[in-house]
Design an enzyme around this catalytic site. Structure first.
Site, PDB file in Angstrom:
ATOM      1  N   SER A 568      -0.502 145.894 -63.460  1.00  0.00           N
ATOM      2  CA  SER A 568      -0.737 144.855 -64.142  1.00  0.00           C
ATOM      3  C   SER A 568      -1.611 144.669 -65.357  1.00  0.00           C
ATOM      4  O   SER A 568      -1.246 145.477 -66.215  1.00  0.00           O
ATOM      5  CB  SER A 568      -1.459 143.674 -63.132  1.00  0.00           C
ATOM      6  OG  SER A 568      -1.422 142.120 -63.428  1.00  0.00           O
ATOM      7  N   HIS A 689       5.076 140.267 -57.780  1.00  0.00           N
ATOM      8  CA  HIS A 689       3.735 141.127 -58.211  1.00  0.00           C
ATOM      9  C   HIS A 689       3.015 141.320 -57.149  1.00  0.00           C
ATOM     10  O   HIS A 689       1.987 142.294 -57.463  1.00  0.00           O
ATOM     11  CB  HIS A 689       3.094 140.004 -59.343  1.00  0.00           C
ATOM     12  CG  HIS A 689       2.179 140.581 -60.311  1.00  0.00           C
ATOM     13  ND1 HIS A 689       2.607 141.358 -61.515  1.00  0.00           N
ATOM     14  CD2 HIS A 689       0.750 140.933 -60.145  1.00  0.00           C
ATOM     15  CE1 HIS A 689       1.371 141.785 -61.802  1.00  0.00           C
ATOM     16  NE2 HIS A 689       0.458 141.570 -61.369  1.00  0.00           N
TER      17      HIS A 689
END
Length: 717
Positions: A568, A689
């Site tokens: 990320s 995610h």
């Protein structure tokens, strides 16, 4: 040290045409040759992705010890987990994952009965792609609101179940992503209701803004969610996130608002005894200040304010709810050298006086102190401190919602999976309340907190874990070892000591695992965060490069044995490392990354992150972003390290297009031998995610560690 084995020959040339596309932004030409890879449905993207799948599978098939590594990772994950208890009267709610389970389940335990499962994601979806995103029992403990999402989307759907029967009695309510739940007590007529956060209907907003436009609503059970009353958010920023809290007696409502992930927010308070819950009369607690604040009203009637306003390491203030504004705040626990993390009130009749228990961290290590609630003064002597089980991290401090004398918290460190501990303020005793259900033999390792200087002289800390038998008398490996350096450095997120099966598997195999506490994180307070955001982002990268040089200089590893890893915002970090210092690392694992910083706001949740990074729409901020944007730093003919991108097709936060574009750019530009330093992309479908099943997690760890072993020379056979 073994030498890296060659990768298999490539399965033909990657179908990656380069466009002669140049945007001119603020007078600066910005080439974007792989713009077409932004569209996952473009036939060229599909063909390119299929080629990457084939290349990765061919490479992965040659990695030695891959299956054995996955077995060991699964063994280390087989601790299972047990959550901190949440009490509602005599009922206790908590999550639990058994050693062989794919996901944790939500359970409840009634007095004298065995725990029973209320929500099991795998029972609802045997494929394992559905996750439990959040849950909240009602004030009375007879109902639970819970949120599930499918395929990694994080698009939570809210439902309510009856605790006694396990039956769903309300919902589904969609568009409830990232929604808190704030229950009101049952009404005299039996009416049940709660406040929550929901996005506006898709037809009410532009198509490219459907991820945004949240509002706070009041929902009454049994009614159509389309009829829910909007109580807050009209006319405010489209990228606002909202927090909602209600007092147990239902009198007080607190709403907070932050614009995206900005490190500041506004807070309002409403007295529901003086106004209709469907039309609360709000009074401002704090607004327009550059600080993060939370607030609640205690059972003693005081307004408690947890804030970093004029206190970047945090302070706890109190005020009268009738005068909640900043000028009326009085410090109860002032700012200290350690970071103020959490507080809990113990005010049961068994205690001689009400107490305040305070959680702190210093250089990412936790501590707990005990104070007088009335004055905030720390108790004298040993009673003023709770001796923790070790040098590690605690979770939230959780007390009963009614007056009590005990609280619970989770504890973990490098070799200890999360256990739940109980503190009894009557006796000042700390006892183990719950252990994870699985027993695991953890390898003998040593974890050290080290310091090193960044180029501008800033002292940065690094947590290093290595097998004990590899260290000499000075605490340094007798010979350099293959090392993974992990970092994040953003959004005020702290990387604290915790049980990590991936790190333990790597260290057990003979490597070292280092975690750098870079600027941009929260390890040293809000000043530390802000020292690594916006125009200061390059300092984060410099901290990371300095960590690598420190590990090499001190003899822990060599550049040929060093692989960096981040995901990320950490994917941006290691993408910058690869493009700024390519000779410093042998390999890079770049997971779910941000990499095209010129266009990041146009995809996923990027528009909510401009307070952290800056906006390319602003000419000055565009300059910051363009200067370090990894996609725009690629130079043809450079000998880049081996790179593995890992992406997830269900990722609704960071679009996989970032990894696709930089992967294509590096494959085109690198002068390194693709047999020994390949650039690869590993992608997964039906996962996003965040949360994932154990088997998906183990598979990802297996592949990233096996890749790191190949490029650093760690022998897994």
């Amino acid at each position: 040290m073994s030498t890296p084995s060659p990768a298999p020959s490539s399965p033909g040339a990657a179908p990656a045409p380069r466009l002669d596309l140049v945007d001119v932004l603020h007078g600066v030409p910005v080439p974007d040759p792989y713009r077409w890879l932004e569209d996952p449905d473009d036939e060229r993207t599909r063909a390119w992705s299929a080629w990457q799948d084939e290349a990765w599978e061919a490479f992965a098939a040659t990695l030695p010890g891959r299956e054995r590594l996955e077995r060991r990772v699964r063994e280390l994950m087989a601790t299972g987990s047990v959550g901190t208890p949440v009490h509602r009267g005599e009922r206790v709610f908590r999550t639990r994952r058994d050693p062989a389970a794919e996901h944790a389940v939500l359970q409840v335990q009634d007095p004298g009965a065995a725990p029973r499962t209320l929500v099991d994601p795998v029972a609802l979806d045997p494929s394992g792609t559905t996750t439990l995103d959040g849950w909240r029992p009602s004030v009375e403990g007879d109902l639970v609101a819970y949120q599930l999402s499918e395929g990694g989307s994080e698009e939570s759907v809210l439902r309510v179940l009856d605790v006694a029967t396990g039956e769903v009695v309300d919902g589904p309510v969609d568009r409830a992503r990232y929604s808190p739940i704030a229950w009101l007590p049952a009404g005299a007529d039996g009416e049940r209701s709660f406040y929550y956060v929901r996005r506006l209907p898709p037809e009410a907003v532009p198509a490219d803004e459907r991820q945004y436009h949240r509002r706070v609503y009041l929902h009454r059970l049994g009614t159509d969610p389309a009829e829910d009353v909007e109580v807050f958010g009209e006319g405010m920023s489209r990228t606002n996130y909202y927090g909602v809290w209600t007092s147990r007696d239902g009198r007080w409502l607190v709403v907070s608002a932050s614009d995206g992930t900005a490190p500041r927010n506004d807070v309002w308070l409403a007295d529901l005894s003086a106004s209709d819950p469907a039309a609360p009369g709000f009074r401002t607690v704090v607004a327009g200040r550059d600080a993060s604040t939370s607030a609640w009203v205690g059972r003693d009637g005081r307004l408690y304010v947890f804030t970093d306003l004029d206190a970047p390491r945090g302070r706890l203030a109190v005020a009268d709810p009738s005068a909640p504004e900043v000028e009326h705040w009085r410090d109860l626990v002032p700012q200290a050298e350690a970071l103020l993390d959490d507080v809990a009130v113990l005010d049961g009749p068994q205690l001689p006086r009400p107490l305040l228990v305070v959680g702190w961290t210093e250089h990412a290590v936790s501590s707990v102190t005990v104070h007088d609630l009335a004055t905030g003064a720390r108790l004298e002597g040993a009673r003023g401190r709770v001796e923790l089980p070790g040098t590690g991290s605690i979770g939230g401090l959780v007390a009963r919602p009614e007056p009590g004398h005990e609280l619970w918290f989770g504890y973990t460190d490098a070799t200890t999976p999360a256990h739940v501990w109980r503190f009894d303020a009557r006796t000042h005793e700390l006892s183990l309340e719950s252990a994870p259900p699985g027993a695991v033999q953890v390898p003998p390792v040593v974890s050290r907190l080290l310091e090193y200087p960044s180029p501008d002289g800033t002292t940065v800390r690094l947590q290093l874990t290595v097998r004990a038998d590899l260290l000499d008398a000075d605490g340094v490996p007798s010979a350099p070892v293959p090392t993974i350096l992990y970092g994040y450095g953003g959004f005020g997120i702290s990387l604290s000591p915790h049980y990590a099966p991936d790190a333990l598997a790597w260290v057990e195999a003979g490597g070292a695992y280092a975690v750098a506490n870079l600027r941009g994180g929260g390890e040293e307070g809000e000043d530390w965060h802000r020292a690594g955001m916006r125009e200061h982002k390059q300092d984060v990268f410099d901290d990371f490069h300095a960590a690598a040089r420190f590990l090499v200089r001190e003899g822990f590893t060599t550049s040929a044995q060093l692989c960096v890893h981040g995901g990320s915002n950490g994917g941006l970090l290691v993408g910058a490392a690869a493009t700024q210092e390519p000779s410093l690392f042998a390999g890079v694992v770049c997971s779910a990354p941000l990499l095209d910083m010129v266009r990041y706001e146009q995809h996923g949740l990027g528009a909510t992150w401009s307070e952290e990074y800056g906006s390319a729409a602003d000419p000055v901020e565009f300059g910051w972003l363009h200067a370090y944007s990894p996609y725009h730093r690629v130079v043809e003919g450079t000998a880049y390290p081996a790179v593995l991108f890992t992406v997830f097709d269900g990722d609704s936060r960071v679009d996989p297009l970032h990894a696709r574009k930089l992967c294509a750019a590096l494959q085109h530009a690198t002068s390194s031998d693709p047999a020994t330093r390949p650039v690869l992309l590993r992608r997964e479908g039906d996962v996003g995610h965040g949360a994932r099943s154990v088997s998906r997690s183990a598979g990802l760890v297996r592949d990233t560690l096996a890749f790191a072993a190949r490029v650093t020379g760690l022998d897994l056979t």
